[in-house]
Design an enzyme around this catalytic site. Structure first.
Site, PDB file in Angstrom:
ATOM      1  N   LEU A  10       0.644  -0.932  -0.050  1.00  0.00           N
ATOM      2  CA  LEU A  10       0.088   0.049  -0.199  1.00  0.00           C
ATOM      3  C   LEU A  10       0.772   1.381   0.399  1.00  0.00           C
ATOM      4  O   LEU A  10       0.329   1.939  -0.442  1.00  0.00           O
ATOM      5  CB  LEU A  10      -0.966   0.202   1.156  1.00  0.00           C
ATOM      6  CG  LEU A  10      -2.216   0.835   1.665  1.00  0.00           C
ATOM      7  CD1 LEU A  10      -2.753   1.705   1.088  1.00  0.00           C
ATOM      8  CD2 LEU A  10      -2.329   1.201   3.121  1.00  0.00           C
ATOM      9  N   LYS A  75     -13.743   1.812  16.365  1.00  0.00           N
ATOM     10  CA  LYS A  75     -14.071   1.434  17.889  1.00  0.00           C
ATOM     11  C   LYS A  75     -12.821   2.473  18.503  1.00  0.00           C
ATOM     12  O   LYS A  75     -12.668   3.493  18.254  1.00  0.00           O
ATOM     13  CB  LYS A  75     -12.921   0.163  17.886  1.00  0.00           C
ATOM     14  CG  LYS A  75     -11.537   0.330  17.460  1.00  0.00           C
ATOM     15  CD  LYS A  75     -11.117  -1.262  17.128  1.00  0.00           C
ATOM     16  CE  LYS A  75      -9.931  -1.055  17.113  1.00  0.00           C
ATOM     17  NZ  LYS A  75      -8.956  -2.654  16.954  1.00  0.00           N
ATOM     18  N   ILE A 111      -9.216  -2.981   4.589  1.00  0.00           N
ATOM     19  CA  ILE A 111      -9.633  -2.577   6.033  1.00  0.00           C
ATOM     20  C   ILE A 111     -10.926  -3.110   6.505  1.00  0.00           C
ATOM     21  O   ILE A 111     -12.111  -4.115   6.355  1.00  0.00           O
ATOM     22  CB  ILE A 111     -10.421  -0.684   5.987  1.00  0.00           C
ATOM     23  CG1 ILE A 111     -12.092  -1.426   4.808  1.00  0.00           C
ATOM     24  CG2 ILE A 111      -9.365  -0.007   4.950  1.00  0.00           C
ATOM     25  CD1 ILE A 111     -12.453   0.370   4.661  1.00  0.00           C
ATOM     26  N   GLY A 112     -10.340  -3.315   8.307  1.00  0.00           N
ATOM     27  CA  GLY A 112     -11.482  -3.994   9.683  1.00  0.00           C
ATOM     28  C   GLY A 112     -11.010  -5.185   9.383  1.00  0.00           C
ATOM     29  O   GLY A 112     -11.605  -5.925   9.911  1.00  0.00           O
ATOM     30  N   CYS A 113     -10.082  -6.118   8.787  1.00  0.00           N
ATOM     31  CA  CYS A 113     -10.336  -7.706   8.031  1.00  0.00           C
ATOM     32  C   CYS A 113      -9.306  -7.663   8.796  1.00  0.00           C
ATOM     33  O   CYS A 113      -8.637  -9.172   9.042  1.00  0.00           O
ATOM     34  CB  CYS A 113     -10.338  -7.619   6.656  1.00  0.00           C
ATOM     35  SG  CYS A 113     -11.714  -7.124   5.917  1.00  0.00           S
ATOM     36  N   GLY A 114      -7.853  -7.285   9.282  1.00  0.00           N
ATOM     37  CA  GLY A 114      -6.794  -7.795  10.527  1.00  0.00           C
ATOM     38  C   GLY A 114      -6.845  -8.482  11.193  1.00  0.00           C
ATOM     39  O   GLY A 114      -7.608  -9.260  11.247  1.00  0.00           O
ATOM     40  N   LEU A 115      -6.040  -7.644  12.412  1.00  0.00           N
ATOM     41  CA  LEU A 115      -6.407  -7.697  13.468  1.00  0.00           C
ATOM     42  C   LEU A 115      -8.184  -7.229  14.140  1.00  0.00           C
ATOM     43  O   LEU A 115      -8.073  -7.954  15.492  1.00  0.00           O
ATOM     44  CB  LEU A 115      -5.609  -6.831  14.415  1.00  0.00           C
ATOM     45  CG  LEU A 115      -4.010  -6.871  13.647  1.00  0.00           C
ATOM     46  CD1 LEU A 115      -3.260  -5.982  15.103  1.00  0.00           C
ATOM     47  CD2 LEU A 115      -4.051  -8.411  14.499  1.00  0.00           C
ATOM     48  N   ASP A 116      -8.198  -6.160  13.426  1.00  0.00           N
ATOM     49  CA  ASP A 116     -10.366  -5.954  13.965  1.00  0.00           C
ATOM     50  C   ASP A 116     -11.427  -7.385  13.186  1.00  0.00           C
ATOM     51  O   ASP A 116     -12.372  -7.446  13.645  1.00  0.00           O
ATOM     52  CB  ASP A 116     -10.535  -4.736  12.994  1.00  0.00           C
ATOM     53  CG  ASP A 116     -10.066  -3.670  13.801  1.00  0.00           C
ATOM     54  OD1 ASP A 116      -9.909  -4.421  15.082  1.00  0.00           O
ATOM     55  OD2 ASP A 116      -9.860  -2.778  12.826  1.00  0.00           O
ATOM     56  N   LEU A 143      -0.849  -8.236   1.156  1.00  0.00           N
ATOM     57  CA  LEU A 143      -0.122  -8.373   1.072  1.00  0.00           C
ATOM     58  C   LEU A 143       0.028  -9.863   0.130  1.00  0.00           C
ATOM     59  O   LEU A 143      -0.861 -10.627   0.202  1.00  0.00           O
ATOM     60  CB  LEU A 143       0.662  -8.461   2.104  1.00  0.00           C
ATOM     61  CG  LEU A 143       1.545  -7.224   2.532  1.00  0.00           C
ATOM     62  CD1 LEU A 143       2.294  -7.197   3.570  1.00  0.00           C
ATOM     63  CD2 LEU A 143       2.192  -6.634   1.467  1.00  0.00           C
TER      64      LEU A 143
END
Length: 143
Positions: A10, A75, A111-116, A143
């Site tokens: 990115l 959040k 967005i919102g899909c990794g650690l979230d 990635l």
């Protein structure tokens, strides 16, 4: 709106505004948010916004080293998890900022899909719905 998913980094995009998800405590201590913090986004947020910015479901726009960043506040605390609704609200607020500032090219991670832990299929649908009536070029990097 045009929408592309691109495998790559990115942060190689220099011709786009960037956006990502954060908490209202501005922790930016893990995942891709940590890379945004290293760019100076955390410092900019802390200098530009006060404790009146609480809760979730809004966007704070910063500019660091010539890069416009939409910080989607999804959040309240870094250890909380966002909902699809707070993500939608933050993205709708970002859309208004982008239209106001004439931003047309936007790059973001998933967005919102990794650690979230949100599901990409749901998030993709929200992005496409919220931005469908714009002339934005949206580039989603993974990635």
């Amino acid at each position: 709106m045009t929408f592309s998913e691109i495998q790559g980094d990115l942060f190689t995009r220099t011709d786009c505004a960037l956006c990502h998800c954060i908490s209202s405590d501005f922790a930016l201590g893990a995942g891709i948010a940590k890379k945004f913090a290293q760019m100076g986004v955390k410092k900019q947020l802390r200098e530009s916004f006060t404790s009146e910015w609480q809760g979730s479901g809004y966007c704070l726009v910063t500019e660091t080293n010539g890069v416009v960043v939409g910080n989607l506040v999804t959040k309240q605390r870094y250890f909380h998890k966002p909902t699809l609704e707070t993500l939608r609200q933050a993205l709708e607020d970002f859309r208004e900022h982008a239209l106001q500032y004439g931003l047309r090219k936007i790059a973001m991670p998933k967005i919102g899909c990794g650690l979230d832990k949100l599901q990409w299929e749901d998030v993709r649908e929200i992005i496409q719905d919220v931005l469908k009536d714009t002339d934005f070029e949206v580039f989603v990097y993974y990635l």
